[in-house]
Design a protein around this motif. Structure first.
Motif, short mmCIF file in Angstrom:
data_model
loop_
_atom_site.label_atom_id
_atom_site.label_comp_id
_atom_site.label_asym_id
_atom_site.label_seq_id
_atom_site.Cartn_x
_atom_site.Cartn_y
_atom_site.Cartn_z
N GLY A 356 0.76 -1.23 0.00
CA GLY A 356 0.00 0.00 0.00
C GLY A 356 0.79 1.28 0.00
O GLY A 356 0.25 2.33 -0.34
N LEU A 357 2.07 1.23 0.39
CA LEU A 357 2.82 2.47 0.62
C LEU A 357 4.18 2.45 -0.06
O LEU A 357 4.79 1.40 -0.23
N LEU A 358 4.64 3.64 -0.40
CA LEU A 358 6.05 3.86 -0.76
C LEU A 358 6.71 4.42 0.49
O LEU A 358 6.66 5.62 0.75
N LEU A 359 7.29 3.55 1.28
CA LEU A 359 7.70 3.92 2.63
C LEU A 359 8.74 5.02 2.67
O LEU A 359 8.76 5.83 3.61
N ASP A 360 9.61 5.09 1.68
CA ASP A 360 10.68 6.09 1.71
C ASP A 360 10.28 7.39 1.03
O ASP A 360 11.09 8.33 0.96
N HIS A 361 9.04 7.48 0.54
CA HIS A 361 8.55 8.72 -0.04
C HIS A 361 7.70 9.47 0.97
O HIS A 361 7.27 8.93 1.98
N ASP A 362 7.47 10.73 0.70
CA ASP A 362 6.78 11.57 1.67
C ASP A 362 5.27 11.36 1.64
O ASP A 362 4.72 10.69 0.76
N VAL A 363 4.61 11.94 2.63
CA VAL A 363 3.17 11.79 2.79
C VAL A 363 2.42 12.32 1.57
O VAL A 363 1.51 11.67 1.04
N GLY A 364 2.79 13.51 1.10
CA GLY A 364 2.10 14.11 -0.04
C GLY A 364 2.16 13.24 -1.28
O GLY A 364 1.15 13.06 -1.98
N THR A 365 3.34 12.69 -1.57
CA THR A 365 3.49 11.83 -2.74
C THR A 365 2.63 10.59 -2.63
O THR A 365 1.95 10.18 -3.59
N PRO A 408 8.69 11.44 5.56
CA PRO A 408 8.60 10.10 4.98
C PRO A 408 7.53 9.27 5.69
O PRO A 408 7.41 9.30 6.92
N VAL A 409 6.76 8.53 4.92
CA VAL A 409 5.68 7.73 5.48
C VAL A 409 6.23 6.69 6.46
O VAL A 409 5.56 6.31 7.43
N ARG A 410 7.45 6.22 6.24
CA ARG A 410 8.05 5.23 7.12
C ARG A 410 8.07 5.71 8.57
O ARG A 410 8.01 4.90 9.51
N ASN A 411 8.16 7.02 8.78
CA ASN A 411 8.29 7.56 10.12
C ASN A 411 6.95 7.79 10.83
O ASN A 411 6.93 8.23 11.97
N LEU A 412 5.84 7.50 10.16
CA LEU A 412 4.54 7.65 10.79
C LEU A 412 4.17 6.39 11.56
O LEU A 412 4.69 5.30 11.30
N SER A 413 3.26 6.54 12.53
CA SER A 413 2.74 5.38 13.24
C SER A 413 1.91 4.53 12.29
O SER A 413 1.50 4.98 11.21
N GLY A 414 1.65 3.26 12.70
CA GLY A 414 0.91 2.35 11.84
C GLY A 414 -0.47 2.86 11.48
O GLY A 414 -0.91 2.75 10.34
N GLY A 415 -1.16 3.43 12.45
CA GLY A 415 -2.50 3.95 12.18
C GLY A 415 -2.50 5.11 11.22
O GLY A 415 -3.38 5.23 10.36
N ASN A 416 -1.51 5.98 11.32
CA ASN A 416 -1.42 7.12 10.41
C ASN A 416 -1.02 6.66 9.01
O ASN A 416 -1.43 7.26 8.01
N GLN A 417 -0.21 5.62 8.92
CA GLN A 417 0.08 5.05 7.61
C GLN A 417 -1.20 4.52 6.96
O GLN A 417 -1.40 4.69 5.75
N GLN A 418 -2.06 3.90 7.77
CA GLN A 418 -3.33 3.39 7.23
C GLN A 418 -4.18 4.53 6.69
O GLN A 418 -4.82 4.41 5.64
N LYS A 419 -4.19 5.65 7.38
CA LYS A 419 -4.96 6.81 6.92
C LYS A 419 -4.41 7.35 5.61
O LYS A 419 -5.16 7.80 4.74
#
Length: 546
Positions: A356-365, A408-419
């Motif tokens: 679901g995620l590109l972990l090393d890319h930022d939230v906006g991307t 970077p999305v990698r640095n967010l908590s699991g729940g925020n990654q889900q959002k």
């Protein structure tokens, strides 16, 4: 409650004492003056909203990161884990929310990775390794094949491998970070039985979970943290769920799982997605259902029933061996998720890290990626300001906790990654949205927000499929519930007839003992009585009853 209870006048020090711990990262203070104490023989639940600092504290205790200030005492002696291996040697084991397995290795190899039995000096003793793994799996009573490659396992079974690996080190303090997020009810009971066997006068468990019903069954006390700070510790037996939630979020939050009035009142429109006879090699057999415009269709079943596999086959993530799919009445041959998205069908995988995620890319991307071509590009040129403005809007709407869109999305908590994953498909503006475990690892307040969001989408005409291991969530959201067992649909229940008991009856049916008459395409819903021995003409507007 399991475990040994100690009073505040206990002359013995806590098994684990955390005091005045601070940890900062660039742009954010994750922990400030954090404290907690774990008593001998108890299960201490640690709760807080996503981003409250729970996982950060556990990373410090397990030696993954180091605190800026503060100290840890184990049986009254100060410890400072310098790494995960050192933490394990001190008696601290952790089961992380996100997996740390090696997919290409077997279950046995993962269980004893880095400490394999050897013959002579360099050669791994495979026979001894397999024997130890089999003994451990049997001792813990887990449904795992030691010879199976981890890459072939479901998310739930990968979670069980993580649990077995942590227990194999015989820790004194066992930290469990959302251990049941991927487990069904039977697997949760297996885990809780393991915890009860693990508890003793020289051990203790820190149990991180957003599932209040589980906490009430397994924990002795609850420590609440908010915004990186300690809030309170309460005895489970004398504290209500509403009080715990209010301490977590700093406001009153409804915790009822009763169906929302809007869900009962909603009337589905024409069929948007029609699936007939969908089959895959080895599991799915003749899966058929309709999804209507503005409807939330829940999928329920036990682990391995085929819910996720149905979604993956539908969007082309896994190859199908038979069946047809129609989108708004037109045949669709979907060979991959990109083609599904082009047809307006979005899929949120249960495994956000992997798919679901590109972990090393930022939230906006991550939020705007799926919609760049359709919404934020003109003549092939991306309108970055428009994309950024839209991403910021979804961050606010979903309450994503991030210092900026550039984090970077990698640095967010699991729940925020889900959002963030959910925001991506909202930005894509799909006609059909398939969400697999939409609130896995999400706190109580955020769960209610996601539920309201999904209901709002359905009210606005989006068709939603919700796959969830939590029956209260399925019942909370669904207009109808598709129940699966062993790769086949065994029943489809309208909301008025759906209950946990009815769903479990269909979820435990043996498919070979049930008839599978074709759906009545003229009816407003799937008149699909998979539990009947032969085709019947059901009453208009009604579906399968257990």
């Amino acid at each position: 409650m399991g475990g040994t209870t100690h009073s505040s006048t206990d002359p013995f020090p806590p098994l684990l004492d955390v005091s005045d711990v601070t940890r900062s990262f660039p742009g954010v203070r994750a922990l400030s003056g954090m404290r907690l104490d774990l008593r001998h023989g108890e299960v201490l639940a640690l709760v807080g909203e996503n981003g409250a600092g729970k996982s950060t504290l556990m990373r410090l205790l397990s030696g993954v990161d180091q605190p800026d200030t503060g100290r840890f005492l184990l049986d009254g002696r100060e410890i400072r884990p310098s790494g995960p291996g050192h933490a394990r040697s001190l008696g601290i084991g952790i089961i992380h929310q996100e997996f740390s397995l090696v997919p290409d290795l077997t279950v046995a190899q993962n269980l004893f990775l880095g400490r394999e039995p050897r013959r002579w000096r360099w050669f791994v003793d495979r026979r001894a390794l397999d024997r130890r793994a089999a003994e451990l799996v049997a001792e813990l009573g887990l449904p795992l094949d030691p010879d199976a490659p981890v890459a072939t396992l479901s998310v739930a079974h990968q979670q069980l491998v993580e649990i077995a690996r942590a227990l194999s080190h015989r820790p004194r303090v066992l930290i469990m970070d959302e251990p049941t997020a991927a487990l069904d009810a039977d697997e949760v009971e297996t885990l809780h039985a393991l915890i009860r066997r693990f508890q003793g006068p020289n051990t203790g468990v820190i149990y991180i979970s957003h599932r209040m019903d589980e906490i009430r069954r397994v924990a002795d006390r609850i420590t609440v943290i908010r915004d990186g700070r300690y809030v309170a510790t309460r005895a489970v037996s004398t504290t209500s769920t509403d009080e715990v939630v209010s301490l977590m979020v700093g406001r009153a939050v409804a915790t009822s799982t009763a169906p929302a009035p809007t869900r009962v009142a909603r009337r589905p429109g024409p069929v948007v997605l029609s699936v007939r006879g969908l089959s895959t090699r080895g599991l799915l057999r003749d899966v058929s259902f309709d999804l209507h415009e503005g409807e939330i269709l829940g999928f329920a079943g036990l682990m391995g029933a085929g819910r996720t596999e149905t979604a993956r086959a539908l969007v082309g993530a896994d190859p199908s061996t038979g069946g047809t799919v129609e989108v708004r009445g037109r045949p669709a041959r979907i060979r991959n998720p990109a083609e599904a998205a082009a047809l307006g069908v979005g899929y949120l995988s249960e495994d956000r890290k992997r798919y679901g995620l590109l972990l090393d890319h930022d939230v906006g991307t991550n939020i705007t990626l799926a919609a760049l071509a359709s919404r934020f590009a003109t003549a092939g040129v991306v309108r970055r300001r428009a994309a950024r403005t839209a991403a910021q809007g979804y961050v606010r709407a979903l309450g994503v906790r991030t210092p900026s869109l550039d984090r970077p999305v990698r640095n967010l908590s699991g729940g925020n990654q889900q959002k963030v994953v959910l925001a991506r498909w909202l930005a894509r503006d799909c006609d059909v949205l398939i969400v697999d475990e939409p609130t896995r690892g999400v706190d109580v307040g955020a769960k209610e927000e996601i539920h309201q969001l999904l209901e709002g989408l359905a009210n606005d005409g989006t068709s939603v499929i919700v796959i969830s291991s939590e029956l209260p969530e399925v019942l909370r959201l669904s207009d109808r519930v598709v129940v699966m067992s062993e790769g086949r649909v065994t029943g489809i229940l309208p909301a008025a007839e759906a209950s946990q008991e009815a769903i479990m009856r269909y979820a435990t049916l043996r498919p070979e003992n049930t008839g599978t008459p074709p759906p009545d395409r003229d009816a407003p819903g799937d008149q699909y009585r998979a539990g009947a021995p032969e085709p019947t003409a059901p009453e208009h507007g009604r579906e399968a009853r257990p």
